[in-house]
Design a protein around this motif. Structure first.
Motif, short mmCIF file in Angstrom:
data_model
loop_
_atom_site.label_atom_id
_atom_site.label_comp_id
_atom_site.label_asym_id
_atom_site.label_seq_id
_atom_site.Cartn_x
_atom_site.Cartn_y
_atom_site.Cartn_z
N VAL A 72 -4.08 -2.96 5.44
CA VAL A 72 -5.40 -2.42 5.80
C VAL A 72 -5.46 -0.93 5.48
CG1 VAL A 72 -6.95 -1.92 7.73
CG2 VAL A 72 -5.86 -4.16 7.55
N ILE A 73 -4.41 -0.19 5.91
CA ILE A 73 -4.41 1.26 5.66
C ILE A 73 -4.39 1.55 4.16
CG2 ILE A 73 -3.02 3.36 5.93
CD1 ILE A 73 -2.13 2.30 8.65
N ASN A 74 -3.67 0.75 3.42
CA ASN A 74 -3.59 0.96 1.97
C ASN A 74 -4.93 0.72 1.27
OD1 ASN A 74 -1.84 1.45 -0.41
ND2 ASN A 74 -2.48 -0.64 -0.94
N SER A 75 -5.77 -0.09 1.91
CA SER A 75 -7.07 -0.40 1.29
C SER A 75 -8.14 0.64 1.60
CB SER A 75 -7.56 -1.78 1.75
OG SER A 75 -7.80 -1.77 3.15
N ILE A 76 -7.83 1.59 2.51
CA ILE A 76 -8.79 2.64 2.84
C ILE A 76 -8.77 3.69 1.74
CG2 ILE A 76 -9.42 4.43 4.52
CD1 ILE A 76 -8.04 2.78 6.66
N HIS A 77 -9.90 3.94 1.13
CA HIS A 77 -9.97 4.86 -0.01
C HIS A 77 -10.15 6.32 0.42
CE1 HIS A 77 -9.99 1.53 -2.82
NE2 HIS A 77 -10.97 0.95 -2.13
N SER A 78 -10.81 6.52 1.56
CA SER A 78 -11.02 7.89 2.03
C SER A 78 -9.73 8.47 2.57
CB SER A 78 -12.09 7.89 3.14
OG SER A 78 -12.15 9.15 3.75
N LYS A 79 -9.30 9.63 2.04
CA LYS A 79 -8.06 10.25 2.51
C LYS A 79 -8.15 10.64 3.97
CE LYS A 79 -6.39 12.04 -1.92
NZ LYS A 79 -5.97 13.23 -2.68
N ASN A 80 -9.31 11.23 4.37
CA ASN A 80 -9.47 11.63 5.76
C ASN A 80 -9.48 10.41 6.69
OD1 ASN A 80 -9.61 14.35 5.07
ND2 ASN A 80 -11.84 14.29 4.80
N GLY A 81 -10.14 9.37 6.24
CA GLY A 81 -10.17 8.15 7.04
C GLY A 81 -8.78 7.54 7.17
N LYS A 82 -8.02 7.55 6.09
CA LYS A 82 -6.65 7.00 6.14
C LYS A 82 -5.77 7.82 7.07
CE LYS A 82 -4.87 5.40 2.36
NZ LYS A 82 -4.25 5.27 1.01
N ARG A 83 -5.88 9.16 7.00
CA ARG A 83 -5.08 10.00 7.88
C ARG A 83 -5.45 9.78 9.34
NH1 ARG A 83 -5.67 15.58 4.31
NH2 ARG A 83 -4.24 14.98 2.62
N ALA A 84 -6.73 9.64 9.60
CA ALA A 84 -7.18 9.43 10.99
C ALA A 84 -6.63 8.11 11.54
CB ALA A 84 -8.70 9.45 11.06
N VAL A 85 -6.69 7.06 10.72
CA VAL A 85 -6.17 5.77 11.17
C VAL A 85 -4.66 5.82 11.36
CG1 VAL A 85 -5.86 3.34 10.51
CG2 VAL A 85 -8.05 4.47 10.10
N GLN A 86 -3.95 6.44 10.42
CA GLN A 86 -2.50 6.54 10.54
C GLN A 86 -2.09 7.33 11.78
OE1 GLN A 86 -1.94 7.97 6.36
NE2 GLN A 86 -0.31 6.46 6.28
N THR A 87 -2.78 8.44 12.05
CA THR A 87 -2.46 9.23 13.24
C THR A 87 -2.70 8.41 14.51
OG1 THR A 87 -3.10 11.25 12.08
CG2 THR A 87 -2.98 11.34 14.48
N ALA A 88 -3.80 7.67 14.52
CA ALA A 88 -4.13 6.88 15.72
C ALA A 88 -3.10 5.79 15.98
CB ALA A 88 -5.53 6.27 15.56
N VAL A 89 -2.61 5.15 14.94
CA VAL A 89 -1.67 4.03 15.14
C VAL A 89 -0.22 4.51 15.28
CG1 VAL A 89 -3.15 2.39 13.95
CG2 VAL A 89 -1.42 3.65 12.65
N TYR A 90 0.07 5.74 14.83
CA TYR A 90 1.44 6.26 14.98
C TYR A 90 1.68 6.83 16.38
CZ TYR A 90 1.79 6.11 9.85
OH TYR A 90 1.80 5.71 8.53
N MET A 91 0.65 7.38 17.00
CA MET A 91 0.83 8.11 18.25
C MET A 91 1.48 7.30 19.37
SD MET A 91 -2.53 10.56 18.49
CE MET A 91 -2.03 11.18 20.08
N PRO A 92 1.12 6.03 19.59
CA PRO A 92 1.76 5.29 20.70
C PRO A 92 3.27 5.22 20.60
CG PRO A 92 -0.17 4.11 19.91
CD PRO A 92 0.07 5.23 18.95
N TYR A 93 3.81 5.33 19.38
CA TYR A 93 5.27 5.22 19.21
C TYR A 93 6.00 6.36 19.93
CZ TYR A 93 9.85 5.15 16.97
OH TYR A 93 11.21 5.11 16.74
N PHE A 94 5.33 7.51 20.08
CA PHE A 94 5.98 8.68 20.66
C PHE A 94 5.86 8.72 22.19
CE2 PHE A 94 4.87 9.73 16.30
CZ PHE A 94 6.10 10.16 15.82
#
Length: 318
Positions: free
Chosen positions: A112-134
């Protein structure tokens, strides 16, 4: 004869200097990896010295090696104890559902993340899904207790309002809810972080494959099925093999913190049993034997999975 002798002498010289030659040539890389080697030697291989406790009667006054040799006594004690099957079953069920339900999610998330073309949108999604790990395990369990409180828990009350759980349900104290809560919270916390390696594998896919697929009229789903999934298949198999090697290694901290008197029938796993019996009851030899049994089972699963993968897909760790 002379040529053969010269060739043999050259090969022998190469063999003699091979280790030192490569150490000297790549010394910068060896210096970089040295802290990791030291860490593994101290914290992974060093504690193996204590495995002999599984075969000895530990004596405080005589140290690790002074106890009397007892052979398989503590292994048989665990195999014949009433807690053998419950701890083995609970550990396997939690690990099985964590693997079956949790392993595909990072793959789907990466697609899903790889299919997002917008760089800002991809970064926002990645940040949101990475945060719970910490979030630490202690804080994570505290959040679960607050959110699933039978009286004031927001998530608990929402599920009751939707009639998905009984009105009098106490989810953190219900034995039937322990595994779903453990697995779902684990997926929420780790899926984003675990998707990183799949995103990296997808980034290495040759763009010409996408162009060729588009020329052939492939839609997005067909590109995923015929281009992306085959490209990351070796990564998927390697990570699946590694996960099989931890099939009985259920996280101690989270299980122990979520454990209470109401759900102990399903939350007492091998790791918590080793802590309760081996550490709290000072039965160090028995606890070591149970832990060694757990490790051996994991090793067998790892070897079997690796062999099956090698024969079926020609992909393996070694």
């Amino acid at each position: 004869m002379r040529q053969a002798s010269a060739g043999g002498s050259f090969a022998a010289t190469t063999r003699k200097r091979s280790v030192g030659y490569y150490l000297k040539r790549d010394w910068q890389l060896w210096v970089m990896i040295l802290p990791a080697i030291v860490y593994i030697l101290i914290f992974c291989y060093g504690p193996m010295y204590g495995l002999q406790l599984a075969f000895r009667d530990y004596d405080f006054s005589k140290g690790f090696t002074g106890g009397q040799w007892s052979g398989m006594k503590y292994f048989m004690q665990y195999f014949t104890s009433p807690m053998f099957w419950p701890t083995l079953r609970n550990t396997f069920l939690i690990a099985f559902f964590s693997l079956v339900c949790g392993f595909p999610v990072p793959i789907l998330l990466a697609l899903v993340i790889n299919s997002i073309h917008s760089k800002n949108g991809k970064r926002a999604v990645q940040t949101a899904v990475y945060m719970p790990y910490f979030i630490s395990t202690v804080v994570m369990v505290a959040i679960l207790q607050i959110m699933l409180s039978p009286t004031t828990g927001m998530l608990s009350n929402l599920l009751k309002a939707m009639h998905l759980v009984p009105q009098a349900a106490n989810l953190m104290g219900d034995a039937s809810s322990f595994i779903p809560i453990y697995v779902i919270s684990g997926i929420w916390q780790g899926a984003g972080w675990n998707s990183i390696i799949f995103i990296a594998a997808l980034a290495a896919v040759d763009s010409q494959l996408y162009d060729a697929a588009k020329v052939d009229g492939a839609n997005r789903w067909q590109q995923v099925w015929h281009v992306e999934l085959p490209a990351i298949l070796p990564t998927i198999i390697i990570l699946l093999i590694l996960n099989m090697g931890n099939i009985l290694s259920v996280g101690f901290e989270k299980t122990f913190l979520m454990q209470n008197a109401l759900n102990k029938s399903v939350s007492e796993v091998i790791a918590t049993y080793v802590f309760n019996v081996g550490i709290k009851s000072s039965q160090f030899s028995f606890g070591t034997a149970v832990g060694l049994f757990n490790t051996l089972v994991n090793f067998i699963f790892l070897v079997v999975a690796n062999q099956i993968s090698r024969r079926v897909a020609d992909i393996s760790l070694v």
